[in-house]
Design an enzyme around this catalytic site. Structure first.
Site, mmCIF file in Angstrom:
data_model
loop_
_atom_site.group_PDB
_atom_site.id
_atom_site.type_symbol
_atom_site.label_atom_id
_atom_site.label_comp_id
_atom_site.label_asym_id
_atom_site.label_seq_id
_atom_site.Cartn_x
_atom_site.Cartn_y
_atom_site.Cartn_z
ATOM 1 N N HIS A 81 122.421 43.461 11.048
ATOM 2 C CA HIS A 81 121.833 43.379 9.706
ATOM 3 C C HIS A 81 122.610 44.300 8.785
ATOM 4 O O HIS A 81 122.975 45.407 9.161
ATOM 5 C CB HIS A 81 120.361 43.808 9.745
ATOM 6 C CG HIS A 81 119.620 43.487 8.496
ATOM 7 N ND1 HIS A 81 118.974 42.285 8.318
ATOM 8 C CD2 HIS A 81 119.431 44.186 7.350
ATOM 9 C CE1 HIS A 81 118.411 42.265 7.121
ATOM 10 N NE2 HIS A 81 118.691 43.413 6.511
ATOM 11 N N ASP A 160 106.526 41.546 4.594
ATOM 12 C CA ASP A 160 107.787 42.003 3.991
ATOM 13 C C ASP A 160 108.184 41.103 2.827
ATOM 14 O O ASP A 160 108.650 41.580 1.795
ATOM 15 C CB ASP A 160 108.913 42.049 5.025
ATOM 16 C CG ASP A 160 110.210 42.525 4.366
ATOM 17 O OD1 ASP A 160 110.227 43.657 3.865
ATOM 18 O OD2 ASP A 160 111.184 41.752 4.310
ATOM 19 N N ARG A 167 108.859 44.840 -4.814
ATOM 20 C CA ARG A 167 109.808 45.958 -4.937
ATOM 21 C C ARG A 167 110.952 45.581 -5.862
ATOM 22 O O ARG A 167 111.435 46.390 -6.649
ATOM 23 C CB ARG A 167 110.378 46.321 -3.548
ATOM 24 C CG ARG A 167 109.414 47.121 -2.692
ATOM 25 C CD ARG A 167 109.934 47.226 -1.263
ATOM 26 N NE ARG A 167 111.224 47.873 -1.186
ATOM 27 C CZ ARG A 167 112.096 47.664 -0.195
ATOM 28 N NH1 ARG A 167 111.820 46.854 0.797
ATOM 29 N NH2 ARG A 167 113.237 48.299 -0.187
ATOM 30 N N SER A 182 111.258 47.591 6.139
ATOM 31 C CA SER A 182 111.537 46.184 5.831
ATOM 32 C C SER A 182 112.540 45.599 6.848
ATOM 33 O O SER A 182 112.321 44.528 7.423
ATOM 34 C CB SER A 182 112.093 46.097 4.400
ATOM 35 O OG SER A 182 112.720 44.876 4.158
ATOM 36 N N LYS A 186 111.596 43.217 10.615
ATOM 37 C CA LYS A 186 112.126 41.855 10.802
ATOM 38 C C LYS A 186 112.985 41.769 12.059
ATOM 39 O O LYS A 186 112.956 40.770 12.780
ATOM 40 C CB LYS A 186 112.951 41.446 9.572
ATOM 41 C CG LYS A 186 112.083 41.117 8.366
ATOM 42 C CD LYS A 186 112.899 40.775 7.143
ATOM 43 C CE LYS A 186 113.649 41.964 6.605
ATOM 44 N NZ LYS A 186 114.086 41.919 5.235
HETATM 45 N N1 URA Z 1 117.409 44.451 3.282
HETATM 46 C C1 URA Z 1 116.137 44.203 3.650
HETATM 47 O O1 URA Z 1 115.875 43.300 4.435
HETATM 48 N N2 URA Z 1 115.157 44.975 3.145
HETATM 49 C C2 URA Z 1 115.386 45.975 2.276
HETATM 50 O O2 URA Z 1 114.460 46.625 1.860
HETATM 51 C C3 URA Z 1 116.729 46.217 1.892
HETATM 52 C C4 URA Z 1 117.726 45.429 2.416
#
Ligand code: URA
Length: 407
Positions: A81, A160, A167, A182, A186
């Site tokens: 990620h 999220d 946000r 966040s 995931k």
């Molecule tokens: N990527 C995400 O999935 N969440 C965030 O808060 C920032 C970047």
């Protein structure tokens, strides 16, 4: 009750798990209003969260939806990620590289929002490529060809999705604990055994400094440990866009060049670094041994063949991504050496061209984008070509003179 919780956080106190659950899940269910949630998010931005609150809230996020289990599929599953960057197309390279070495890759990616692009948008430049696979289809793809790249299923961490949208419009995206929760919720709900994170810092990133990037990386490693997942992170500079292309189709073309071993430079180097960590974790070998394997598949076409297999398996036609034929060239008004290329301004320009979206529902134009002709460190003279913009005549844009810092 809601007001008491808001007061408590406004004064910098920690919330109990019950209070966090009440307000966050209440927001998801429509009991808590968005102005109340926004107020809490801003208080969290200012005061932060304790470690205990971070772990509690991650748990609440994970349990807000389904938790995927791929334990019946053999092999150690690694995920990656990125915290988001301008021109970041590393997933398109890294995922097939890792899968071509026999490591199952289940990658759930997102769409772009604001100035940063998303892997799913880039893949959707390919006609027919499906990014809405069901859990069964994900299973089938991994069993059959060892790789899948798809959008997040609606049921994966719905909290999220709701909080991220808020946000995004309330100036609360840069909170370190909120980013960590966040991302890690995931990744953990997505069922990966090992996770590699690319934490970006600089002008084109959510986080400005390397110190903050380190705090974020360390926090995500700690969250991973709580759930028994090995997590590693690398920190990368996002002051300058990654690679030469920014957009959708155009980034896909650049990624294919890296996969075929044709293109070298910062993008290639980062892809090798990320893939090497993933292979090192999955095969339990050193990063330098993993790097040798990664470089080999980038040069013997195995990684590219895996990408072609991925595209075909998800219904796409590899030759269908097109870049706009309408061009606008940007020339240098100064002589000197390029000291910097402002990633944030490039991201904003790409958005104005139509390659990105301001709200989740905006329609993007996959064919527009930017090709950076001259890179940091190169000498230019007045009149030299700096960038070629691939445009859609309907979209208005203005190119700032300050994008290239020439001294
Ligand atoms: N990527 C995400 O999935 N969440 C965030 O808060 C920032 C970047």
């Amino acid at each position: 009750m809601i007001k008491d919780i808001l007061d408590k956080k406004r004064l910098g106190n920690s919330l109990t798990k019950k209070e966090l659950e009440f307000i966050f899940m209440g927001y998801l269910k429509g009991i808590v209003e968005s102005c109340q949630m926004s107020s809490l998010l801003m208080a969290i931005c200012i005061h932060g969260l304790s470690r205990r609150e971070v772990f509690d809230l991650t748990d609440i996020f994970i349990k807000s939806g389904e938790v995927l289990d791929f334990s019946d599929l053999s092999g150690i599953k690694v995920d990656k990620h990125s915290t988001g960057g301008i021109g970041d197309k590393t997933t398109l390279v890294v995922a097939p590289v890792v899968a071509s070495l026999g490591i199952p890759v289940i990658k759930m990616s997102g769409r772009g929002l604001g100035y940063t692009g998303g892997t799913i948008d880039k893949l959707e430049s390919i006609k027919g490529f499906r990014t809405d696979l069901s859990n069964q289809e994900i299973h089938d793809a991994v069993s059959k060809i060892g790789i899948v790249i798809t959008g997040q299923t609606a049921d994966l961490v719905p909290l999220d999705r709701a909080i991220y949208a808020l946000r995004d419009i309330t100036g609360t995206t840069s909170s370190i604990p909120l980013i960590a929760i966040s991302i890690m919720s995931k990744k953990i709900a997505g069922g990966a055994d090992k996770i590699l994170l690319d934490v970006k810092y600089g002008k084109g990133a959510l986080i400005s400094t390397i110190d903050d990037a380190k705090s974020l990386g360390d926090l995500m490693v700690e969250i991973g440990e709580k759930y028994g997942r090995e997590v590693r992170y690398v920190m990368t500079d996002m002051n300058t866009p990654l690679g030469s292309c920014v957009g959708n189709s155009i980034e896909l073309v650049e990624a294919v060049d890296v996969l075929r071993g044709v293109s070298k430079g910062a993008l290639y180097d980062l892809c090798v670094e990320l893939a090497s960590h993933m292979v090192s974790m999955a095969k339990k070998i050193s990063v330098s041994s993993a790097e040798k394997l990664v470089i080999e598949v980038l040069h013997n076409d195995e990684a590219y063949k895996k990408f072609v297999q991925l595209v075909k398996n998800q219904g796409g036609d590899i030759n269908s991504a097109t870049v706009s034929l309408d061009k606008f060239e940007v020339f240098s008004k100064k002589s000197g050496v390029i000291k910097g290329i402002d990633a944030l301004e490039i991201g904003k320009l790409s958005l104005c061209l139509g390659a990105g979206r301001l709200t989740q529902d905006d329609i993007i134009d996959h064919s527009v984008g930017i090709f950076i002709e001259k890179n940091v460190g190169e000498r230019v003279d007045i009149g030299d070509l700096l960038m070629t913009l691939y445009i859609n005549r309907k979209n208005k844009f203005k190119v700032k003179d300050t994008i290239f810092d020439i001294q």
